[in-house]
Design a protein around this motif. Structure first.
Motif, PDB file in Angstrom:
ATOM      1  N   ILE A  64      35.730 -12.380 -32.970  1.00  0.00           N
ATOM      2  CA  ILE A  64      35.625 -12.094 -34.405  1.00  0.00           C
ATOM      3  C   ILE A  64      35.604 -10.586 -34.603  1.00  0.00           C
ATOM      4  O   ILE A  64      34.864  -9.878 -33.909  1.00  0.00           O
ATOM      5  CB  ILE A  64      34.302 -12.673 -34.982  1.00  0.00           C
ATOM      6  CG1 ILE A  64      34.093 -14.129 -34.583  1.00  0.00           C
ATOM      7  CG2 ILE A  64      34.241 -12.476 -36.502  1.00  0.00           C
ATOM      8  CD1 ILE A  64      35.058 -15.116 -35.164  1.00  0.00           C
ATOM      9  N   ASN A  67      36.509  -4.575 -39.584  1.00  0.00           N
ATOM     10  CA  ASN A  67      37.478  -3.499 -39.837  1.00  0.00           C
ATOM     11  C   ASN A  67      37.863  -2.731 -38.568  1.00  0.00           C
ATOM     12  O   ASN A  67      38.587  -1.739 -38.649  1.00  0.00           O
ATOM     13  CB  ASN A  67      36.905  -2.539 -40.886  1.00  0.00           C
ATOM     14  CG  ASN A  67      37.982  -1.748 -41.579  1.00  0.00           C
ATOM     15  OD1 ASN A  67      39.074  -2.255 -41.820  1.00  0.00           O
ATOM     16  ND2 ASN A  67      37.699  -0.491 -41.883  1.00  0.00           N
ATOM     17  N   SER A  69      36.148  -0.722 -36.736  1.00  0.00           N
ATOM     18  CA  SER A  69      35.703   0.683 -36.716  1.00  0.00           C
ATOM     19  C   SER A  69      34.656   0.950 -35.641  1.00  0.00           C
ATOM     20  O   SER A  69      34.082   2.031 -35.577  1.00  0.00           O
ATOM     21  CB  SER A  69      35.182   1.097 -38.090  1.00  0.00           C
ATOM     22  OG  SER A  69      34.039   0.346 -38.442  1.00  0.00           O
ATOM     23  N   ALA A 105      31.852 -11.770 -45.587  1.00  0.00           N
ATOM     24  CA  ALA A 105      31.750 -10.846 -44.454  1.00  0.00           C
ATOM     25  C   ALA A 105      32.795  -9.728 -44.442  1.00  0.00           C
ATOM     26  O   ALA A 105      32.544  -8.642 -43.953  1.00  0.00           O
ATOM     27  CB  ALA A 105      31.863 -11.637 -43.148  1.00  0.00           C
ATOM     28  N   PRO A 131      32.580   3.114 -42.299  1.00  0.00           N
ATOM     29  CA  PRO A 131      33.880   2.498 -42.566  1.00  0.00           C
ATOM     30  C   PRO A 131      34.049   1.071 -42.028  1.00  0.00           C
ATOM     31  O   PRO A 131      35.128   0.708 -41.563  1.00  0.00           O
ATOM     32  CB  PRO A 131      34.852   3.459 -41.868  1.00  0.00           C
ATOM     33  CG  PRO A 131      34.066   4.019 -40.738  1.00  0.00           C
ATOM     34  CD  PRO A 131      32.634   4.082 -41.197  1.00  0.00           C
ATOM     35  N   GLY A 132      32.977   0.274 -42.085  1.00  0.00           N
ATOM     36  CA  GLY A 132      33.065  -1.085 -41.553  1.00  0.00           C
ATOM     37  C   GLY A 132      32.929  -2.121 -42.646  1.00  0.00           C
ATOM     38  O   GLY A 132      32.801  -1.803 -43.830  1.00  0.00           O
ATOM     39  N   GLY A 135      30.326  -7.852 -42.343  1.00  0.00           N
ATOM     40  CA  GLY A 135      30.145  -8.631 -41.109  1.00  0.00           C
ATOM     41  C   GLY A 135      29.776  -7.743 -39.932  1.00  0.00           C
ATOM     42  O   GLY A 135      28.816  -8.019 -39.199  1.00  0.00           O
ATOM     43  N   GLY A 143      23.525   1.582 -39.700  1.00  0.00           N
ATOM     44  CA  GLY A 143      22.621   2.439 -40.451  1.00  0.00           C
ATOM     45  C   GLY A 143      23.068   3.885 -40.444  1.00  0.00           C
ATOM     46  O   GLY A 143      23.905   4.281 -39.618  1.00  0.00           O
ATOM     47  N   ALA A 144      22.540   4.636 -41.392  1.00  0.00           N
ATOM     48  CA  ALA A 144      22.867   6.058 -41.468  1.00  0.00           C
ATOM     49  C   ALA A 144      21.869   6.738 -42.398  1.00  0.00           C
ATOM     50  O   ALA A 144      21.398   6.119 -43.363  1.00  0.00           O
ATOM     51  CB  ALA A 144      24.281   6.233 -42.036  1.00  0.00           C
ATOM     52  N   ARG A 178      20.789  -1.155 -33.981  1.00  0.00           N
ATOM     53  CA  ARG A 178      22.180  -1.572 -33.735  1.00  0.00           C
ATOM     54  C   ARG A 178      22.277  -2.960 -33.075  1.00  0.00           C
ATOM     55  O   ARG A 178      23.156  -3.211 -32.239  1.00  0.00           O
ATOM     56  CB  ARG A 178      22.922  -0.533 -32.869  1.00  0.00           C
ATOM     57  CG  ARG A 178      23.002   0.834 -33.486  1.00  0.00           C
ATOM     58  CD  ARG A 178      23.816   0.894 -34.760  1.00  0.00           C
ATOM     59  NE  ARG A 178      23.669   2.200 -35.377  1.00  0.00           N
ATOM     60  CZ  ARG A 178      22.775   2.467 -36.338  1.00  0.00           C
ATOM     61  NH1 ARG A 178      21.969   1.533 -36.822  1.00  0.00           N
ATOM     62  NH2 ARG A 178      22.683   3.663 -36.846  1.00  0.00           N
ATOM     63  N   TYR A 187      26.784 -15.595 -33.191  1.00  0.00           N
ATOM     64  CA  TYR A 187      27.004 -16.182 -34.509  1.00  0.00           C
ATOM     65  C   TYR A 187      28.098 -15.403 -35.229  1.00  0.00           C
ATOM     66  O   TYR A 187      28.237 -14.194 -35.044  1.00  0.00           O
ATOM     67  CB  TYR A 187      25.748 -16.071 -35.375  1.00  0.00           C
ATOM     68  CG  TYR A 187      24.593 -16.957 -34.980  1.00  0.00           C
ATOM     69  CD1 TYR A 187      24.775 -18.123 -34.254  1.00  0.00           C
ATOM     70  CD2 TYR A 187      23.299 -16.630 -35.373  1.00  0.00           C
ATOM     71  CE1 TYR A 187      23.701 -18.929 -33.919  1.00  0.00           C
ATOM     72  CE2 TYR A 187      22.212 -17.427 -35.043  1.00  0.00           C
ATOM     73  CZ  TYR A 187      22.419 -18.572 -34.316  1.00  0.00           C
ATOM     74  OH  TYR A 187      21.355 -19.366 -33.990  1.00  0.00           O
TER      75      TYR A 187
HETATM   76  C1  FAD Z   1      34.122   7.768 -38.767  1.00  0.00           C
HETATM   77  C2  FAD Z   1      33.116   6.690 -38.465  1.00  0.00           C
HETATM   78  C3  FAD Z   1      31.792   6.824 -38.861  1.00  0.00           C
HETATM   79  C4  FAD Z   1      30.855   5.833 -38.575  1.00  0.00           C
HETATM   80  N1  FAD Z   1      29.572   6.000 -38.993  1.00  0.00           N
HETATM   81  C5  FAD Z   1      28.658   5.029 -38.750  1.00  0.00           C
HETATM   82  C6  FAD Z   1      27.303   5.175 -39.205  1.00  0.00           C
HETATM   83  O1  FAD Z   1      26.940   6.137 -39.856  1.00  0.00           O
HETATM   84  N2  FAD Z   1      26.430   4.191 -38.897  1.00  0.00           N
HETATM   85  C7  FAD Z   1      26.793   3.073 -38.194  1.00  0.00           C
HETATM   86  O2  FAD Z   1      25.955   2.200 -37.963  1.00  0.00           O
HETATM   87  N3  FAD Z   1      28.058   2.920 -37.739  1.00  0.00           N
HETATM   88  C8  FAD Z   1      28.999   3.853 -38.008  1.00  0.00           C
HETATM   89  N4  FAD Z   1      30.285   3.698 -37.567  1.00  0.00           N
HETATM   90  C9  FAD Z   1      30.631   2.531 -36.730  1.00  0.00           C
HETATM   91  C10 FAD Z   1      31.105   1.282 -37.515  1.00  0.00           C
HETATM   92  O3  FAD Z   1      31.694   1.639 -38.749  1.00  0.00           O
HETATM   93  C11 FAD Z   1      29.958   0.304 -37.754  1.00  0.00           C
HETATM   94  O4  FAD Z   1      29.409  -0.139 -36.532  1.00  0.00           O
HETATM   95  C12 FAD Z   1      30.400  -0.928 -38.569  1.00  0.00           C
HETATM   96  O5  FAD Z   1      29.265  -1.698 -38.882  1.00  0.00           O
HETATM   97  C13 FAD Z   1      31.402  -1.794 -37.809  1.00  0.00           C
HETATM   98  O6  FAD Z   1      31.962  -2.701 -38.740  1.00  0.00           O
HETATM   99  P1  FAD Z   1      33.422  -3.286 -38.531  1.00  0.00           P
HETATM  100  O7  FAD Z   1      33.667  -4.261 -39.635  1.00  0.00           O
HETATM  101  O8  FAD Z   1      34.419  -2.200 -38.395  1.00  0.00           O
HETATM  102  O9  FAD Z   1      33.219  -4.050 -37.179  1.00  0.00           O
HETATM  103  P2  FAD Z   1      34.212  -4.200 -35.866  1.00  0.00           P
HETATM  104  O10 FAD Z   1      34.444  -2.851 -35.325  1.00  0.00           O
HETATM  105  O11 FAD Z   1      35.420  -4.963 -36.328  1.00  0.00           O
HETATM  106  O12 FAD Z   1      33.313  -5.046 -34.953  1.00  0.00           O
HETATM  107  C14 FAD Z   1      32.118  -4.504 -34.413  1.00  0.00           C
HETATM  108  C15 FAD Z   1      31.273  -5.639 -33.831  1.00  0.00           C
HETATM  109  O13 FAD Z   1      30.852  -6.511 -34.870  1.00  0.00           O
HETATM  110  C16 FAD Z   1      31.320  -7.843 -34.605  1.00  0.00           C
HETATM  111  N5  FAD Z   1      31.673  -8.442 -35.906  1.00  0.00           N
HETATM  112  C17 FAD Z   1      32.443  -7.913 -36.888  1.00  0.00           C
HETATM  113  N6  FAD Z   1      32.488  -8.759 -37.942  1.00  0.00           N
HETATM  114  C18 FAD Z   1      31.749  -9.847 -37.598  1.00  0.00           C
HETATM  115  C19 FAD Z   1      31.406 -11.070 -38.262  1.00  0.00           C
HETATM  116  N7  FAD Z   1      31.820 -11.367 -39.500  1.00  0.00           N
HETATM  117  N8  FAD Z   1      30.613 -11.959 -37.602  1.00  0.00           N
HETATM  118  C20 FAD Z   1      30.168 -11.693 -36.349  1.00  0.00           C
HETATM  119  N9  FAD Z   1      30.455 -10.554 -35.680  1.00  0.00           N
HETATM  120  C21 FAD Z   1      31.240  -9.636 -36.302  1.00  0.00           C
HETATM  121  C22 FAD Z   1      32.497  -7.704 -33.665  1.00  0.00           C
HETATM  122  O14 FAD Z   1      32.662  -8.875 -32.888  1.00  0.00           O
HETATM  123  C23 FAD Z   1      32.049  -6.502 -32.843  1.00  0.00           C
HETATM  124  O15 FAD Z   1      31.159  -6.906 -31.823  1.00  0.00           O
HETATM  125  C24 FAD Z   1      31.243   4.671 -37.853  1.00  0.00           C
HETATM  126  C25 FAD Z   1      32.588   4.529 -37.457  1.00  0.00           C
HETATM  127  C26 FAD Z   1      33.518   5.511 -37.768  1.00  0.00           C
HETATM  128  C27 FAD Z   1      34.952   5.340 -37.348  1.00  0.00           C
END
Ligand code: FAD
Length: 310
Positions: A64, A67, A69, A105, A131-132, A135, A143-144, A178, A187
């Motif tokens: 799963i 975005n 990120s 999500a 940028p996520g 979900g 967090g931030a 985290r 899940y």
């Molecule tokens: C420029 C930049 C800045 C960032 N700043 C921060 C920040 O300040 N704080 C921070 O915490 N993070 C930060 N991040 C990291 C990221 O954005 C976060 O961790 C975000 O929560 C990931 O979300 P995503 O949808 O992109 O998840 P993905 O990258 O697609 O997935 C990450 C994880 O979540 C799981 N997942 C995703 N969606 C689901 C779902 N619906 N159900 C179950 N599991 C799921 C995936 O299996 C994977 O294990 C940053 C990233 C970038 C590129």
């Protein structure tokens, strides 16, 4: 077998939302990653449930994502099916009376923050620059700037390994740094509720602007990354340790430690996943040798790597 799987798959998800041999570099903020055999974009709980059930029935590995990120996908991609919960799965409902937002999500945190601001709801400003999707954020307890999902999350609807939809209240989510129960139990987050409070709209916009300026000033937002590559070790800052170890700008192939923020490993110039992981490994080893602190990656790894994280 492959054909049979595909035939069954398109009975669940229409062809226009099914991709074959999809390059994951197009779906990750690192712009790295080879082909996934299948990538699907569901629009409903039923589709998510059924596609996961099909994978289980037919022994098809699945993963799963939101975005992308926080994700490094290997150069050889992923042998299996990726369920991308993104734009197609991103409805938002605002309960004005209770100051509660329920969202699917796939909604982006930036979108959720702007909807909250539009309704003068405060408590989600911290997430506006992450940028996520919701979900990813719930799963990771993103967090931030002194804010984290833990502070506003009240309920999560998830799909468990047996295909049941469960409602987990805050106390069942085991939100830590985290981490959450979702990661531990595999899940799938379907939907979540966040509790906010009424605030001054101008102050909410001002706070989001201030936090996003701080980000632009400190982080290499003009380069491909997955945010902070490492978790914050207790009592230290990963970026400072990496800087003090002399690794600012350290580069292997196209992957490098950012010069602007040493906590970010970036895809500077068409990096491969193996180059990225080599930088990660070298940073972990050198920081440990110099300071006795072992960094742990925050980025998730998907697929097969020759160079396993140390
Ligand atoms: C420029 C930049 C800045 C960032 N700043 C921060 C920040 O300040 N704080 C921070 O915490 N993070 C930060 N991040 C990291 C990221 O954005 C976060 O961790 C975000 O929560 C990931 O979300 P995503 O949808 O992109 O998840 P993905 O990258 O697609 O997935 C990450 C994880 O979540 C799981 N997942 C995703 N969606 C689901 C779902 N619906 N159900 C179950 N599991 C799921 C995936 O299996 C994977 O294990 C940053 C990233 C970038 C590129």
């Amino acid at each position: 077998m492959e054909e049979q799987f595909y035939e069954k798959l398109i009975l669940i998800i229409p062809k226009e939302r099914v991709r074959l041999k999809e390059r994951m570099e197009y779906h990750t903020s690192l712009h790295i990653g080879g082909e996934a055999d299948y990538l699907v974009m569901p629009t409903s709980v039923e589709e998510v449930k059924e596609v996961v059930a099909l994978c289980k029935r037919m022994n098809m590995p699945y993963y799963i994502m939101g975005n992308g990120s926080n994700l490094l996908v290997s150069d050889s991609g992923y042998r299996g099916l990726i369920v991308k919960l993104g734009e197609d799965y991103s409805q938002i409902v605002v309960n004005e009376e209770k100051h509660l937002i329920t969202a699917q999500a796939g909604v982006l945190l930036s979108k959720l923050a702007s909807v909250a601001a539009k309704h003068s709801l405060t408590g989600f400003e911290f997430a506006s620059g992450i940028p996520g999707t919701l979900g990813g954020a719930v799963t990771m307890n993103a967090g931030a700037y002194d804010g984290e999902m833990k502070q506003c999350l009240t309920l999560a609807r998830v799909l468990d390994e047996e295909g049941n939809v469960l409602e987990l209240s805050y106390d069942k989510l085991e939100l830590g740094y985290r981490t959450s129960i979702l990661q531990k139990k595999n899940y799938v987050l379907l939907e979540a509720e966040i509790q906010l409070s009424i605030g001054d709209q101008q102050a909410i916009y001002q706070k989001m602007n201030d936090l996003n300026s701080q980000r632009r000033e400190k982080q290499p937002l003009d380069q491909y990354s997955a945010g902070s590559t490492f978790k914050r070790p207790q009592g230290y800052f990963a970026g400072k340790l990496i800087h003090d170890a002399g690794l600012r700008g350290y580069q292997v192939g196209g992957a490098a430690v950012s010069e602007k923020h040493c906590g970010f490993v970036i895809n500077k110039d068409r990096a491969t996943a193996e180059e990225f992981i080599t930088v990660v490994n070298d940073v972990i080893r050198i920081v440990e040798e110099k300071f006795g602190v072992r960094l742990e990656p925050e980025v998730k790894f998907l697929g097969e790597f020759h160079n396993i994280v140390v």
